[in-house]
Motif scaffolding. Structure first.
Motif, PDB file in Angstrom:
ATOM      1  N   TYR A   1      35.731  37.969  35.236  1.00 13.49           N
ATOM      2  CA  TYR A   1      34.671  38.475  36.829  1.00 13.49           C
ATOM      3  C   TYR A   1      33.309  38.408  35.380  1.00 13.49           C
ATOM      4  O   TYR A   1      32.895  39.390  34.593  1.00 13.49           O
ATOM      5  CB  TYR A   1      34.497  39.301  37.440  1.00 13.49           C
ATOM      6  N   GLY A   2      31.733  37.787  36.158  1.00 10.11           N
ATOM      7  CA  GLY A   2      30.495  37.796  34.704  1.00 10.11           C
ATOM      8  C   GLY A   2      30.725  36.647  34.273  1.00 10.11           C
ATOM      9  O   GLY A   2      29.407  35.973  33.196  1.00 10.11           O
TER      10      GLY A   2
ATOM     11  N   SER B   1      27.293  47.440  33.756  1.00 10.47           N
ATOM     12  CA  SER B   1      28.252  47.002  35.210  1.00 10.47           C
ATOM     13  C   SER B   1      26.496  47.228  35.512  1.00 10.47           C
ATOM     14  O   SER B   1      26.958  47.166  37.657  1.00 10.47           O
ATOM     15  CB  SER B   1      29.221  47.293  35.799  1.00 10.47           C
TER      16      SER B   1
ATOM     17  N   ASN C   1      35.187  44.769  39.962  1.00 16.89           N
ATOM     18  CA  ASN C   1      35.198  43.788  39.442  1.00 16.89           C
ATOM     19  C   ASN C   1      35.629  44.260  38.171  1.00 16.89           C
ATOM     20  O   ASN C   1      35.089  43.879  37.681  1.00 16.89           O
ATOM     21  CB  ASN C   1      33.948  43.453  40.299  1.00 16.89           C
ATOM     22  N   TRP C   2      35.124  45.674  37.958  1.00 17.01           N
ATOM     23  CA  TRP C   2      35.333  46.233  36.379  1.00 17.01           C
ATOM     24  C   TRP C   2      35.881  46.864  35.921  1.00 17.01           C
ATOM     25  O   TRP C   2      36.493  48.205  36.730  1.00 17.01           O
ATOM     26  CB  TRP C   2      33.920  46.447  36.327  1.00 17.01           C
ATOM     27  N   GLN C   3      36.552  46.985  34.632  1.00 18.64           N
ATOM     28  CA  GLN C   3      37.550  47.744  34.361  1.00 18.64           C
ATOM     29  C   GLN C   3      36.274  48.888  33.609  1.00 18.64           C
ATOM     30  O   GLN C   3      35.633  49.087  33.322  1.00 18.64           O
ATOM     31  CB  GLN C   3      37.953  46.880  32.433  1.00 18.64           C
TER      32      GLN C   3
ATOM     33  N   GLN D   1      33.344  46.748  30.351  1.00 17.94           N
ATOM     34  CA  GLN D   1      31.632  46.685  30.516  1.00 17.94           C
ATOM     35  C   GLN D   1      31.659  49.173  29.368  1.00 17.94           C
ATOM     36  O   GLN D   1      32.892  49.064  28.780  1.00 17.94           O
ATOM     37  CB  GLN D   1      31.299  48.017  32.021  1.00 17.94           C
TER      38      GLN D   1
ATOM     39  N   GLY E   1      35.376  52.693  36.725  1.00 13.07           N
ATOM     40  CA  GLY E   1      35.315  51.182  37.221  1.00 13.07           C
ATOM     41  C   GLY E   1      35.520  50.292  38.187  1.00 13.07           C
ATOM     42  O   GLY E   1      35.111  51.587  39.272  1.00 13.07           O
TER      43      GLY E   1
ATOM     44  N   ARG F   1      38.906  41.039  35.485  1.00  8.01           N
ATOM     45  CA  ARG F   1      37.808  41.839  35.818  1.00  8.01           C
ATOM     46  C   ARG F   1      37.312  42.462  34.090  1.00  8.01           C
ATOM     47  O   ARG F   1      37.723  42.266  33.399  1.00  8.01           O
ATOM     48  CB  ARG F   1      38.399  43.425  36.147  1.00  8.01           C
ATOM     49  N   ALA F   2      35.921  42.437  34.506  1.00  8.01           N
ATOM     50  CA  ALA F   2      34.937  42.271  33.224  1.00  8.01           C
ATOM     51  C   ALA F   2      35.137  43.543  32.818  1.00  8.01           C
ATOM     52  O   ALA F   2      35.153  44.624  33.570  1.00  8.01           O
ATOM     53  CB  ALA F   2      33.508  42.271  34.398  1.00  8.01           C
TER      54      ALA F   2
END
Length: 259
Positions: free
Chosen positions: A57-58, A153, A192-194, A128, A189, A125-126
């Motif tokens: 993602y991203g 993020s 979508n984000w770690q 950050q 997180g 997941r992206a």
């Protein structure tokens, strides 16, 4: 065998069978020949569409490059429930999860429709990071410090404090004594984000020489007797305290108070 003016066998050649009207035989001939003028002599075509690698993602949009053997343009679709969207040949990742892309070519008067080709790939997941500037040293009694860490993020950052300091609001740090204060910034997180790696910042809090701490009671050298933050503040005047009170290594003072 006799023939009609249209080149079809006449009824004398096939008694009882060729009694059908000429128009009916034309329809039969049309169906046998292919059923539609656009399909007569049409060629088969195939689609070449390489598998899509997993993504994060991203990541920037992906250019889809499927090719039809006919040379006709290939179209793409994705499911509305997938974590991606497509416009023309540009595929955009809209979240972490998965994406299935279907490539198709509908054919034309010369080419039959191609068999669609479908590819599915995962979207991770992206990662950050947290940007958290060092905190300046302070003195006990200074105004609260506003904490300003930022996650890449864009998600909100949380804080935890240890030592002679406390969080009096989600992002406000108050000094409650002297010593070393450590503040930890974190971001847990989302879908979508770690989680981000926590970032620690330490600051030294110096004692305030204008404050004398005795058994948890604060004695202020200015002002009348008041109540502040739940602790008594007493005015120190000549004769009310031993002028030889000493400063202790832990930031407190020792003195003798005279009623």
């Amino acid at each position: 065998m006799g023939v009609t003016q249209f080149g079809l066998p006449d009824s004398s050649s096939f008694p009882g069978i060729m009694a059908k009207p000429v128009a009916a035989w034309l329809v039969v001939a049309f169906v046998v020949a292919g059923g539609a003028s656009s399909a007569v002599g049409a060629n088969e075509q195939t689609i070449s569409f390489d598998p899509l690698p997993d993504a994060t993602y991203g990541d920037p949009p992906i250019t889809l490059t499927a090719v039809a053997s006919s040379g006709l343009p290939v179209g793409y679709v994705v499911s509305p429930t997938d974590d991606c969207s497509v416009a023309g040949s540009k595929l955009t990742l809209t979240g972490a999860g998965s994406c299935t892309v279907t490539a198709s070519q509908a054919g034309d008067t010369d080419w039959l429709p191609a068999t669609s080709v479908e590819h599915t790939f995962s979207i991770e997941r992206a990662p950050q990071t947290i940007s958290f500037d060092p905190l300046p040293d302070a003195t006990y009694g200074d105004p609260p410090i506003t904490l300003t860490a930022v996650a890449s993020s864009g998600l909100p950052v949380g804080y935890a404090a240890s030592g002679p300091c406390a969080l009096t609001s989600p992002d406000e740090l108050t000094m409650v004594g002297s010593g070393v204060c450590t503040v930890t910034a974190s971001q847990d997180g989302s879908e979508n984000w770690q989680p981000a790696s926590p970032v620690d910042r330490a600051l030294a809090i110096a004692p305030n020489p204008g404050l004398v701490t005795l058994s948890g009671v604060i004695y202020d050298d200015v002002g009348p007797i008041t109540a502040a933050r739940g602790r008594a503040r007493l005015r120190l005047e000549s004769g009310t305290a031993d002028p030889s009170f000493t400063y202790q290594a832990d930031g407190s003072y020792s003195a003798t108070v005279v009623p």
